[in-house]
Design a protein around this motif. Structure first.
Motif, mmCIF file in Angstrom:
data_model
loop_
_atom_site.group_PDB
_atom_site.id
_atom_site.type_symbol
_atom_site.label_atom_id
_atom_site.label_comp_id
_atom_site.label_asym_id
_atom_site.label_seq_id
_atom_site.Cartn_x
_atom_site.Cartn_y
_atom_site.Cartn_z
ATOM 1 N N GLU A 21 20.135 -8.750 -29.599
ATOM 2 C CA GLU A 21 21.089 -7.823 -28.987
ATOM 3 C C GLU A 21 21.914 -7.115 -30.052
ATOM 4 O O GLU A 21 22.118 -5.901 -29.992
ATOM 5 C CB GLU A 21 22.000 -8.570 -28.014
ATOM 6 C CG GLU A 21 23.290 -7.855 -27.637
ATOM 7 C CD GLU A 21 23.074 -6.466 -27.040
ATOM 8 O OE1 GLU A 21 24.027 -5.665 -27.085
ATOM 9 O OE2 GLU A 21 21.952 -6.170 -26.549
ATOM 10 N N LYS B 252 21.805 -3.139 -30.739
ATOM 11 C CA LYS B 252 23.033 -2.319 -30.674
ATOM 12 C C LYS B 252 23.219 -1.521 -31.967
ATOM 13 O O LYS B 252 23.602 -0.339 -31.935
ATOM 14 C CB LYS B 252 24.249 -3.211 -30.430
ATOM 15 C CG LYS B 252 25.573 -2.444 -30.306
ATOM 16 C CD LYS B 252 25.555 -1.486 -29.120
ATOM 17 C CE LYS B 252 26.935 -0.932 -28.788
ATOM 18 N NZ LYS B 252 27.491 -0.093 -29.864
ATOM 19 N N ASP B 253 22.943 -2.149 -33.114
ATOM 20 C CA ASP B 253 23.030 -1.426 -34.387
ATOM 21 C C ASP B 253 22.043 -0.263 -34.410
ATOM 22 O O ASP B 253 22.365 0.836 -34.877
ATOM 23 C CB ASP B 253 22.744 -2.378 -35.554
ATOM 24 C CG ASP B 253 23.861 -3.387 -35.778
ATOM 25 O OD1 ASP B 253 24.979 -3.166 -35.266
ATOM 26 O OD2 ASP B 253 23.603 -4.397 -36.466
ATOM 27 N N GLU C 166 20.788 1.321 -31.760
ATOM 28 C CA GLU C 166 21.264 2.359 -30.839
ATOM 29 C C GLU C 166 22.360 3.188 -31.475
ATOM 30 O O GLU C 166 22.359 4.430 -31.379
ATOM 31 C CB GLU C 166 21.791 1.729 -29.547
ATOM 32 C CG GLU C 166 22.290 2.756 -28.547
ATOM 33 C CD GLU C 166 23.153 2.174 -27.448
ATOM 34 O OE1 GLU C 166 23.917 2.938 -26.832
ATOM 35 O OE2 GLU C 166 23.067 0.955 -27.198
ATOM 36 N N ASP C 167 23.307 2.543 -32.157
ATOM 37 C CA ASP C 167 24.411 3.271 -32.789
ATOM 38 C C ASP C 167 23.885 4.239 -33.853
ATOM 39 O O ASP C 167 24.357 5.378 -33.962
ATOM 40 C CB ASP C 167 25.399 2.289 -33.415
ATOM 41 C CG ASP C 167 26.193 1.505 -32.379
ATOM 42 O OD1 ASP C 167 26.210 1.937 -31.200
ATOM 43 O OD2 ASP C 167 26.780 0.471 -32.734
ATOM 44 N N ARG D 207 17.963 -2.837 -24.854
ATOM 45 C CA ARG D 207 19.162 -3.674 -24.724
ATOM 46 C C ARG D 207 19.325 -4.180 -23.286
ATOM 47 O O ARG D 207 19.764 -5.322 -23.062
ATOM 48 C CB ARG D 207 20.398 -2.883 -25.143
ATOM 49 C CG ARG D 207 20.470 -2.564 -26.632
ATOM 50 C CD ARG D 207 21.800 -1.904 -26.975
ATOM 51 N NE ARG D 207 22.903 -2.788 -26.608
ATOM 52 C CZ ARG D 207 24.113 -2.354 -26.224
ATOM 53 N NH1 ARG D 207 24.352 -1.048 -26.131
ATOM 54 N NH2 ARG D 207 25.053 -3.221 -25.920
ATOM 55 N N LEU E 218 23.793 -1.154 -18.678
ATOM 56 C CA LEU E 218 22.762 -0.566 -19.536
ATOM 57 C C LEU E 218 21.628 0.039 -18.712
ATOM 58 O O LEU E 218 21.131 1.135 -19.028
ATOM 59 C CB LEU E 218 22.230 -1.631 -20.495
ATOM 60 C CG LEU E 218 23.218 -2.093 -21.571
ATOM 61 C CD1 LEU E 218 22.737 -3.385 -22.222
ATOM 62 C CD2 LEU E 218 23.423 -1.005 -22.623
#
Length: 293
Positions: free
Chosen positions: A165, A169-170, A172-173, A193, A209
């Protein structure tokens, strides 16, 4: 008067199996069916089949097995009409070897979600958006992001979902910074995610999400079937917030379900999922959530 009068017109497959146990619990094709307080297990199982029929947009065949060993062949339509049969369902003819395919898989149920991105963390990007031919939903991530995607896959493969996760997230950012929140690269990682959240029984995160990915895909006219699967699984996550799940004790949160129900209904209507899913959401909210309001 039953809606289905031409029994022979109902396809021979799939044939779903409801099992009612002496304990009062029910299952559909081996997956336990959750019930509302005071709800009969048979009614909950038939509602589950009703959703499946709605997704197929036609009646379906069912074998209902009672605790005494008796079996009742039924036809269940998307509107909930049940037609008992006085004879077993016909056996479908075997497919010729060249035409054999994997059996049809049921839609997502309250016990086991399906149609999520694969557990490897690989984004599901199933086709180009009709209104943006230069945007390919099946395109792999650019090479400079491959190492970050590999980190997601490695953590997932090792069973370390929290690390997967964080890595997702990293990723996606990074994609958000480079391409924006609505780009297919970014949206597909949001779907990854969402998958990880469901497998971690983080229903509130999974709900948010799934809703976000479904909404963004719909607005870009991405391939519709994947968009619908994401919306259906948002509904699945929300039901886990509403009602206690024996497999994941302590994860229900009616207050959060109340907080998000209007957002969920907006998403379901926006992407135009099957009406029965919207109706089910409204019924569950009316039955379970007033005390949380």
């Amino acid at each position: 008067m039953p809606v289905v009068t031409d029994h022979d017109a109902v396809p021979l497959t799939p044939v779903y199996t409801i099992v009612i146990r002496e304990s009062g619990e029910a299952s559909v094709d081996g997956h336990p069916v959750e019930t509302l307080p005071g709800q009969d297990a048979r009614d909950a199982a038939l509602a589950n089949i009703q959703e499946r029929a709605a997704r197929l947009d036609r009646p379906v065949r069912v074998n209902a097995k009672e605790p005494d060993g008796s079996t009742w062949p039924l036809i269940v339509d998307w509107d909930g009409e049940v037609t008992p049969l006085d004879h077993p369902h016909p056996t479908p003819p075997p497919a010729p070897p060249a035409a054999r395919r994997a059996p049809e898989q049921p839609a997502a149920t309250a016990a086991a979600p399906v149609h999520l991105p694969p557990p490897t963390g690989e984004p599901v990007i199933p086709g180009p958006a009709p209104t943006a031919p230069d945007v390919d939903w099946m395109a792999p991530l650019p090479s400079e992001y491959q190492q970050m995607l590999d980190a997601v896959k490695a953590a997932d493969a090792s069973g370390n979902l929290p690390a997967a996760e964080v890595a997702a997230k990293d990723l996606e950012d990074a994609l958000d910074d480079a391409y924006g929140p609505s780009h297919p690269y970014t949206v597909n990682v949001v779907a990854v995610r969402a998958n990880i959240a469901v497998r971690s029984a983080k229903w509130a995160a999974g709900l948010e999400l799934h809703m976000r990915a479904a909404w963004l895909r719909h607005d870009q006219q991405a391939p519709r079937e994947e968009t619908l699967r994401l919306a259906r699984n948002a509904h699945f996550c929300w039901k886990h917030l509403v009602a206690h799940c024996p497999k994941h004790p302590g994860t229900d949160n009616p207050a959060q379900a109340q907080q998000h129900v209007q957002d969920l209904l907006r998403v379901l209507r926006h992407v135009e999922v099957e009406p029965i899913i919207i109706t089910t959401t409204e019924e569950w909210a009316a039955e379970r959530l007033p005390a949380a309001s």
